[in-house]
Design an enzyme around this catalytic site. Structure first.
Site, short mmCIF file in Angstrom:
data_model
loop_
_atom_site.label_atom_id
_atom_site.label_comp_id
_atom_site.label_asym_id
_atom_site.label_seq_id
_atom_site.Cartn_x
_atom_site.Cartn_y
_atom_site.Cartn_z
N HIS A 110 16.76 21.33 -38.36
CA HIS A 110 16.74 22.34 -39.41
C HIS A 110 16.22 23.63 -38.77
O HIS A 110 15.50 23.58 -37.76
CB HIS A 110 15.83 21.91 -40.57
CG HIS A 110 16.40 20.75 -41.34
ND1 HIS A 110 15.71 19.60 -41.59
CD2 HIS A 110 17.62 20.59 -41.90
CE1 HIS A 110 16.48 18.78 -42.27
NE2 HIS A 110 17.64 19.35 -42.48
N ASP A 147 12.59 23.53 -38.22
CA ASP A 147 12.12 22.58 -37.21
C ASP A 147 12.08 23.32 -35.87
O ASP A 147 11.16 23.15 -35.07
CB ASP A 147 13.09 21.40 -37.04
CG ASP A 147 13.18 20.51 -38.28
OD1 ASP A 147 12.15 20.28 -38.92
OD2 ASP A 147 14.31 20.05 -38.59
#
Ligand code: XUL
Ligand code: MN
Length: 346
Positions: free
Chosen positions: A50, A53
């Site tokens: 993501h 992340d």
């Protein structure tokens, strides 16, 4: 890469603390850096990410800071022999996305979603991947009368077109899911995702990602969803996992619930030479009961299951299968497949 040429990925969220809506975390958090150290030993070469992340707190950073952090991560990954498979904008946690992102009724929320997605595209570029995955988490309704599904389809198309124009090399893989967190999602199946992609300004840069659990939740067969997308050269990634009936998205280990459904997914991926097209992603979660030091076995099991099923797919007696199909002896074929799956002669 395994001996068949497949490459495997998972996301940092697949090593998780075990919290559910009714109970807190049961395992300590592992840092992102720590999680990265287990990829190789488990046989994985690529990381699903993501946007946050890859670049934590990106909403608070300048575009230059975002790019710099992503560049540093690229090096960190490279030092571990890893690379990024895709970047997915996380459009479901920020207060601006409470009632939707690209399809929110609030124009400011829609603008936020687009800006956030552009940042995700920048991150993907810096990480050296051209793939963005769009899981359209909150594009749908809790209450059907609150939005207009036709208008939403156009808003989604507009968002995709904006991103395609923003980054001329970007490819977008839509990951359909019929429900959760929404009651009803606007892009529930492969067919919906492909229809949207074919309408885009540059259709050849829009494809799909098939997740097993999502297809099952839509009441569909994951192997047929794979074949349908591959028939048009549109399957660019998969999230293999499993699902026990129609309930919340369980992300069980691949093959853990329905071995035959898992076999058929692998069979059609292998018959269509998926290893030449994309990465085999796992989107699996360890059971909440799993002690912390044992909470990566779901990843090991899923990858091993995939490889064992490739073996079974390739060792299936194709001549026998063809003869039984020609004779329309489907009961015998059923028995042949079941026997093959349990390792016994038919
Ligand atoms: C949600 C899901 C996500 C996507 C990436 O059900 O599968 O993890 O795969 O955003
Ligand atoms: Mn997924």
């Amino acid at each position: 890469m395994d001996k068949y040429g497949y490459r495997f990925s998972f996301g940092p969220w697949n090593i998780h603390e075990g919290a559910d809506p009714f109970g807190p975390a049961v395992r300590p958090s592992r840092t992102f850096a720590d999680k990265l150290t287990v990829y190789k030993e488990l046989g994985f070469d690529l990381v699903q990410l993501h946007d946050d992340d890859a670049v934590p707190n990106l909403d608070e950073l300048s575009p230059a800071q975002i790019r710099q952090t992503a560049r540093t991560l690229k090096q960190t990954l490279a030092d571990l022999g890893l690379s990024a498979e895709f970047v997915a904008p996380r459009l479901w946690e920020h207060p601006m996305t409470i009632d939707g992102a690209y399809t929110s009724n609030d124009p400011q929320a829609r603008a936020y979603a687009i800006e956030r997605s552009k940042k995700a595209a920048d991150i993907a570029q810096e990480l050296g991947t051209d793939l963005m995955v769009l899981w359209l988490a909150r594009e749908g309704t809790y209450l059907r009368e609150t939005k207009d599904a036709g208008r939403a389809a156009h808003q989604l198309l507009e968002a995709i077109n904006t991103l395609l124009a923003y980054d001329a090399n970007l490819r977008i893989a839509i990951e359909p899911k019929p429900n959760e967190p929404m009651d009803l999602a606007y892009i529930p199946t492969m067919g919906h995702a492909l229809a949207l992609g074919f309408q885009a300004d540059d259709p050849k840069r829009v494809g799909v990602l098939m997740e097993t659990a999502h297809s099952l939740l839509a009441g569909l067969d994951p192997a047929d969803e794979i074949s349908f997308a591959m028939a048009f050269g549109k399957l660019w990634s998969v999230h293999l996992n499993d699902q026990n009936g129609l309930k919340f998205d369980q992300d069980r280990s691949f093959g853990a619930i329905n071995l035959r459904t898992a076999f058929n997914q692998v069979r059609v991926l292998d018959e269509n030479r998926f290893w030449e097209v994309g990465v085999v992603g796992m989107d699996v979660k360890a059971l909440r009961t799993q002690p912390a030091d044992l909470a990566t076995k779901h990843l090991r099991n899923s990858l091993s299951m995939f490889l064992r099923l490739v073996e079974l797919s390739r060792s299936l007696d194709q001549a026998a299968v063809a003869a039984l199909i020609a004779a329309r002896d489907y009961e015998e074929l059923d028995w042949l497949i079941l026997s093959h799956l349990i390792g016994r002669a038919a």
